[in-house]
Design an enzyme around this catalytic site. Structure first.
Site, PDB file in Angstrom:
ATOM      1  N   ALA A 145       1.708  -1.811   5.409  1.00  6.90           N
ATOM      2  CA  ALA A 145       0.709  -2.876   5.447  1.00  6.90           C
ATOM      3  C   ALA A 145      -0.671  -2.279   5.635  1.00  6.90           C
ATOM      4  CB  ALA A 145       1.014  -3.860   6.578  1.00  6.90           C
ATOM      5  N   CYS A 146      -1.639  -2.785   4.865  1.00  9.25           N
ATOM      6  CA  CYS A 146      -3.043  -2.391   4.986  1.00  9.25           C
ATOM      7  C   CYS A 146      -3.158  -0.870   4.880  1.00  9.25           C
ATOM      8  CB  CYS A 146      -3.616  -2.957   6.281  1.00  9.25           C
ATOM      9  SG  CYS A 146      -5.416  -2.947   6.362  1.00  9.25           S
ATOM     10  N   ALA A 147      -3.849  -0.220   5.825  1.00  9.63           N
ATOM     11  CA  ALA A 147      -3.993   1.235   5.765  1.00  9.63           C
ATOM     12  C   ALA A 147      -2.657   1.940   5.936  1.00  9.63           C
ATOM     13  CB  ALA A 147      -4.984   1.708   6.823  1.00  9.63           C
ATOM     14  N   PHE A 158       1.763  -4.378   1.446  1.00  8.75           N
ATOM     15  CA  PHE A 158       1.234  -5.671   1.856  1.00  8.75           C
ATOM     16  C   PHE A 158      -0.249  -5.531   2.135  1.00  8.75           C
ATOM     17  CE2 PHE A 158       5.658  -5.973   3.944  1.00  8.75           C
ATOM     18  CZ  PHE A 158       6.247  -6.292   2.731  1.00  8.75           C
TER      19      PHE A 158
END
Length: 572
Positions: free
Chosen positions: A302-304, A331
Site C-alpha cells: 500500500a502507498c509507499a 493499493f
C-alpha cells in the site's frame, strides 16, 4: 493456535513506551495552510494589479450578485452534495441564506480571477489550490454567528455546547498545533479494538517485524499473502476495527496472511534508505515462503509500501529469484510523479531541496508534520469540517478507527525521504537502470507476475490517473480497479453485507489498459459495493492448492516471539 496465542499474551509483555533516543523531526516539503492562504492573498492582489480589466469584469459580476442578494433575488445555492449547508435554515432563513450567498459569490469571483489570470499552467494550478484554501476558510459554516445549528445546540444544551467548543479550541491551541482534533483517541486501544486480529510476531530485526495471523478457516490457500505497509503510518490500516479489517476479511476467505510492521526510526537510523526497506521485504518473502512450505507468496503493498514491494520484486526479477512470488497487488501506489495532473499542487525544486536539507540535518522526516500537510491538502474535509464539529457545535471528535490510524504517524529516515523524492521528482522508475540496488539495475517491466492495482477516484495523495499510468509500466497481466474514495478510504471498503451498512458506492473496471486514463474511465463498467470480493477471487486464482490450516505460528526456524500486534507498532 488459540492456546498458543493466549500463551504468547501471558508470556510477552509489550513495550508501550518510546524507543530511547527518539528525536522528533519535521516535514517541510509542503507549507501549512495558513502560509498557503497568505501566499494566495499576496498573489491575488498582484493579479488584480496586473490584470485591471479582468478585475473590473469580475468585480462588476460580484457587485451584481451582491445587489441581487441584498434585494432577496439571488439564485445562488450551494451544491446539493455539499454537507456543510444541509440545515434547512441555509435556504429558508434570510439571516443565514444571505451570508451563504455572499460566500458563494465571493468564491465564484476568486475562481474566476485565477482562471482568467493568464499565468502558466503550473503557477495557475498552485494558485488555484491556494485559493481553494481561502474559499474553504471563508465558509459561514466555520463561524458560530452564521451557523444556524449553533443556536439550536446552544439552547438545547443550556450553553454547554458553547463552553465545550471553547474548551476544544483552547485544548487544540495548546496540544494540537492549533488544528482541530480529528478523532477521539481514547476510544481505541491497540490489540483490543483496533489492530486486534489474533496473530504472532514470528520474526524481528532492527527495521521490521513480521506478523503471522491465526487462520479463521479449516482449509487455507497454500500460497500466503504478505502485506507491505507504507513507512509513514503504522501497518494496521489493513487491520482496523474488526468490521473494517482487510486482514480479517482475507482470513475469512481462506487466505493465509502475513504483514510487515515497520520500526519507527529515529535520527540514529538516518541512513536507512529504499534499499534497506526493499531488502527487508525480500527477506520477509523468503521467511513466508519457508514457513508455508515453499509455496509462492502473494505480495501486496500500500502507498509507499507498494513502491517498496515493487522495487524488491524487480530486484528479484533481475537476480532470477522472482519465482517465489505468485502475484503483486498495489493499493493507492504511485511509481511516478503525479505533478503533471491538473488540480495537483506542485512543489518546486527549491522547496524540495530545502526539505531534503532539513530532514538530512534532523535525521528524520516527522510523520505528524506530514499528516498536517496532507490535512491542508483537503481543508474542507480534514480541517474546517472539524472546526465546525468541535468548536462551532461543541461536539466531541468522532471515534473513527481510520482517523485514529491516520493520526498514528511514524517518522521517515532522511535517506528514505531523499530516495522517495528522487523517484517522484525525477521519474526514476520510468527509466530502467536509473535505480541500482546492490549492483542490480531496477527495471519494473521485468516483473512478469500478474498485477492487481487499486486506486481512489478522490485520492489527492495518489491521484488515480498516476496510479493507472504506474500500472501500465508492468508487462504481465494487469487488473485495475478504480474505487470512489480517497486515499485510505479507497482501500478500506468492506462489503456492505459484512458491516450492516448501506451498499457501498462501488467501483469501475475496464480491461483495455492501452487507453489513456480519461478514455479508460469513460469505457469502464460499474460494479456495486466493495472491490474486496473481486480481489479475493483474483487472489484465489493466483493461489495454490488448499490444505489444512496450520495449528502453530512460524516453524522450527522462526518461532513466535510475542503476540500481535507486536512491539514496533506501539513505538512513539
Amino acid at each position: 493456535m488459540v492456546i498458543q496465542q493466549q500463551a504468547l499474551e501471558r508470556a510477552a509483555p509489550l513495550d508501550r513506551g518510546p524507543v530511547a533516543g527518539e528525536i522528533p523531526g519535521t516535514f517541510p516539503t509542503v507549507d501549512n495552510g495558513w502560509s498557503d492562504m497568505r501566499c494566495a492573498i499576496g498573489e491575488l492582489l498582484v493579479l488584480l494589479a496586473r490584470h485591471p480589466w479582468a478585475a473590473v469584469r469580475i468585480e462588476a459580476r460580484l457587485v451584481a450578485h451582491l445587489g441581487a442578494i441584498a434585494l432577496g433575488r439571488s439564485r445562488l445555492t450551494p451544491a446539493a452534495e455539499d454537507p456543510r449547508f444541509r440545515h434547512p435554515a441555509w435556504q429558508d432563513n434570510p439571516l443565514f441564506q444571505q451570508p451563504l450567498q455572499v460566500y458563494l459569490a465571493l468564491s465564484e469571483a476568486l475562481r474566476d480571477l485565477v482562471a482568467s489570470s493568464g499565468l502558466p499552467q503550473t503557477r495557475r494550478r498552485r494558485l488555484a489550490f491556494a485559493a481553494e484554501h481561502l474559499i474553504a476558510a471563508l465558509a459561514p459554516s466555520n463561524l458560530c454567528l452564521t451557523h444556524p445549528e449553533f443556536y439550536e445546540r446552544l439552547i438545547a444544551s443550556r450553553g454547554r455546547s458553547a463552553l465545550a467548543g471553547v474548551y476544544h479550541l483552547l485544548s487544540d491551541l495548546r496540544d494540537n498545533h492549533a488544528l482541530p482534533k480529528q478523532v477521539d483517541t481514547t476510544a481505541f486501544r491497540l490489540g483490543m479494538n483496533i489492530a486486534a486480529t489474533p496473530g504472532a510476531v514470528v520474526f524481528r530485526n532492527e527495521i521490521c517485524e513480521l506478523i503471522q495471523y491465526s487462520p479463521r478457516t479449516p482449509q487455507v490457500d497454500a500460497c500466503a499473502t504478505l502485506f507491505v505497509p507504507a513507512q509513514i503510518n503504522k501497518y494496521y490500516v489493513i487491520d482496523l476495527a474488526p468490521e473494517h479489517s482487510l486482514v480479517r476479511y482475507a482470513l475469512d476467505a481462506g487466505q493465509q496472511v502475513f504483514a510487515l510492521s515497520w520500526r519507527n526510526p529515529t535520527a540514529a537510523q538516518r541512513c536507512w534508505g529504499l534499499g534497506d526497506y526493499a531488502t527487508a521485504v525480500d527477506q520477509a518473502i523468503d521467511i513466508v515462503w519457508r514457513i508455508t512450505g515453499s509455496h509462492p507468496v502473494k505480495l501486496a503493498g500500500a502507498c509507499a509500501g507498494g513502491l517498496t514491494a515493487t522495487v524488491a520484486l524487480a530486484r528479484r526479477a533481475a537476480q532470477g529469484r522472482a519465482a517465489q512470488v505468485a502475484s503483486l497487488s498495489l493499493f493507492v501506489t504511485l511509481l511516478e510523479s503525479p505533478s503533471s495532473l491538473v488540480g495537483v499542487p506542485t512543489v518546486d525544486d527549491a522547496a524540495i531541496d530545502r526539505a531534503l536539507a532539513r530532514s538530512a540535518r534532523r535525521g528524520v522526516l516527522d510523520g505528524a508534520e506530514m499528516a498536517r500537510s496532507f490535512a491542508w491538502q483537503q481543508p474542507d474535509t480534514l480541517i474546517w469540517r472539524f472546526v465546525t464539529h468541535n468548536y462551532v457545535l461543541g461536539q466531541t471528535p468522532p471515534a473513527s478507527d481510520i482517523l485514529y490510524w491516520n493520526n498514528d504517524t511514524t517518522r521517515l529516515p532522511a535517506r528514505l525521504h531523499a530516495d522517495l523524492l528522487g523517484i517522484y521528482r525525477d521519474q526514476q522508475l520510468r527509466e530502467p537502470g536509473r535505480i541500482v540496488l546492490e549492483g542490480e539495475p531496477i527495471d519494473v517491466s521485468r516483473i512478469t507476475q500478474d498485477v492487481f492495482v487499486v486506486a481512489g477516484a478522490r485520492d489527492p495523495i495518489a491521484p488515480w490517473q498516476a496510479c493507472y499510468r504506474s500500472m501500465q509500466m508492468f508487462s504481465g497481466h494487469r487488473r485495475f480497479v478504480l474505487g470512489t474514495g480517497g486515499h485510505a478510504q479507497a482501500v478500506i471498503c468492506p462489503p456492505a453485507s459484512d458491516t450492516g451498512q448501506a451498499k457501498r458506492p462501488g467501483f469501475v473496471t475496464c480491461d483495455d489498459y492501452d487507453l489513456p486514463p480519461s478514455d479508460w474511465q469513460r469505457a469502464a463498467r460499474y460494479t456495486g459495493d466493495s472491490w474486496w470480493p473481486e480481489w479475493m477471487a483474483w487472489a484465489r486464482e493466483h493461489g495454490g492448492p488448499e490444505h489444512n490450516a496450520p495449528t502453530v505460528f512460524g516453524n522450527d526456524d522462526f518461532e513466535p516471539i510475542e503476540a500481535a500486534p507486536g512491539r514496533y507498532v506501539r513505538q512513539r
